[in-house]
Design an enzyme around this catalytic site. Structure first.
Site, mmCIF file in Angstrom:
data_model
loop_
_atom_site.group_PDB
_atom_site.id
_atom_site.type_symbol
_atom_site.label_atom_id
_atom_site.label_comp_id
_atom_site.label_asym_id
_atom_site.label_seq_id
_atom_site.Cartn_x
_atom_site.Cartn_y
_atom_site.Cartn_z
ATOM 1 C CD GLU A 100 -43.460 18.413 -15.315
ATOM 2 O OE1 GLU A 100 -43.754 19.417 -14.634
ATOM 3 O OE2 GLU A 100 -42.859 18.486 -16.390
ATOM 4 C CG ASP A 101 -47.387 20.403 -13.939
ATOM 5 O OD1 ASP A 101 -46.644 19.769 -14.717
ATOM 6 O OD2 ASP A 101 -47.918 21.480 -14.264
ATOM 7 C CG ASP A 104 -49.146 16.016 -21.515
ATOM 8 O OD1 ASP A 104 -47.969 16.137 -21.885
ATOM 9 O OD2 ASP A 104 -49.894 16.995 -21.359
ATOM 10 C CG PHE A 153 -56.420 21.291 -20.861
ATOM 11 C CD1 PHE A 153 -55.080 21.249 -21.190
ATOM 12 C CD2 PHE A 153 -56.905 22.392 -20.176
ATOM 13 C CE1 PHE A 153 -54.228 22.297 -20.865
ATOM 14 C CE2 PHE A 153 -56.061 23.447 -19.849
ATOM 15 C CZ PHE A 153 -54.730 23.401 -20.196
ATOM 16 N NE ARG A 166 -48.984 28.692 -13.572
ATOM 17 C CZ ARG A 166 -48.424 27.739 -14.311
ATOM 18 N NH1 ARG A 166 -48.441 26.497 -13.884
ATOM 19 N NH2 ARG A 166 -47.870 28.028 -15.466
#
Length: 176
Positions: A100-101, A104, A153, A166
């Site tokens: 996963e990137d 959170d 963020f 990205r």
């Protein structure tokens, strides 16, 4: 400074830091899964760059597949899991590593872990580039963490803001 749509971002984690940490994670995974032939399940779209670099450094026999889930709207996690592209490979009796990137709230990952556990793999672990422990809304164990970060963020290196941003080799944080 990086501008993505209507937001400004500043440098946060540079390319060299990312490469160094991914090499370390790859060595840990290669050691932990020696003789286990793990299946890496990459969560698209965000984890594609992390997965690519991780896999280049993993030194053991393994397989890779992809699923696509979504839980973000603009800059906020909705916590609602929407499977867009499902798993085709059988995972029963396999050692699975979800790539996963970012983790959170943990809501999406918990739902994905539950969906995968139904298929009875031998084990499931999570490898994430970024982890925001302060943002967790549900208990979650993440074994392989690239970087623990504040609840801010971020974009870049696969992470996006509303589909954009990205395509950088570093990670940027929303400017104050």
């Amino acid at each position: 400074m990086l501008t993505v749509k209507d937001k400004k971002f500043v440098s946060f984690i540079d390319k060299h830091q990312i490469e160094t940490r991914i090499a370390q994670l790859s060595r840990e995974i290669s050691e932990d899964y020696r003789h286990k032939n793990p299946l890496f399940i990459v969560v698209l779209n965000g984890a594609f760059m992390f997965a690519s670099d991780l896999m280049k450094n993993v030194s053991i026999p393994c397989e890779i597949t992809f699923v696509r889930v979504s839980s973000y709207s603009k800059t906020t996690s909705t916590g609602e899991l929407t499977e867009v592209l499902g798993l085709k490979e059988p995972i029963q009796n396999r050692h699975v590593i979800i790539v996963e990137d970012i983790v959170d709230t943990g809501l999406t990952m918990n739902k994905l872990l539950f969906q995968l556990s139904i298929h009875k793999p031998d084990s499931i672990q999570v490898a994430t580039l970024l982890f925001k422990p302060a943002a967790l809304k549900t208990p979650l164990s993440v074994k392989y963490v690239g970087f623990e970060i504040e609840n801010r963020f971020v974009v870049g290196y696969g992470l996006d803001y509303d589909g954009y941003g990205r395509n950088t080799d570093s990670i940027y944080v929303l400017a104050d």
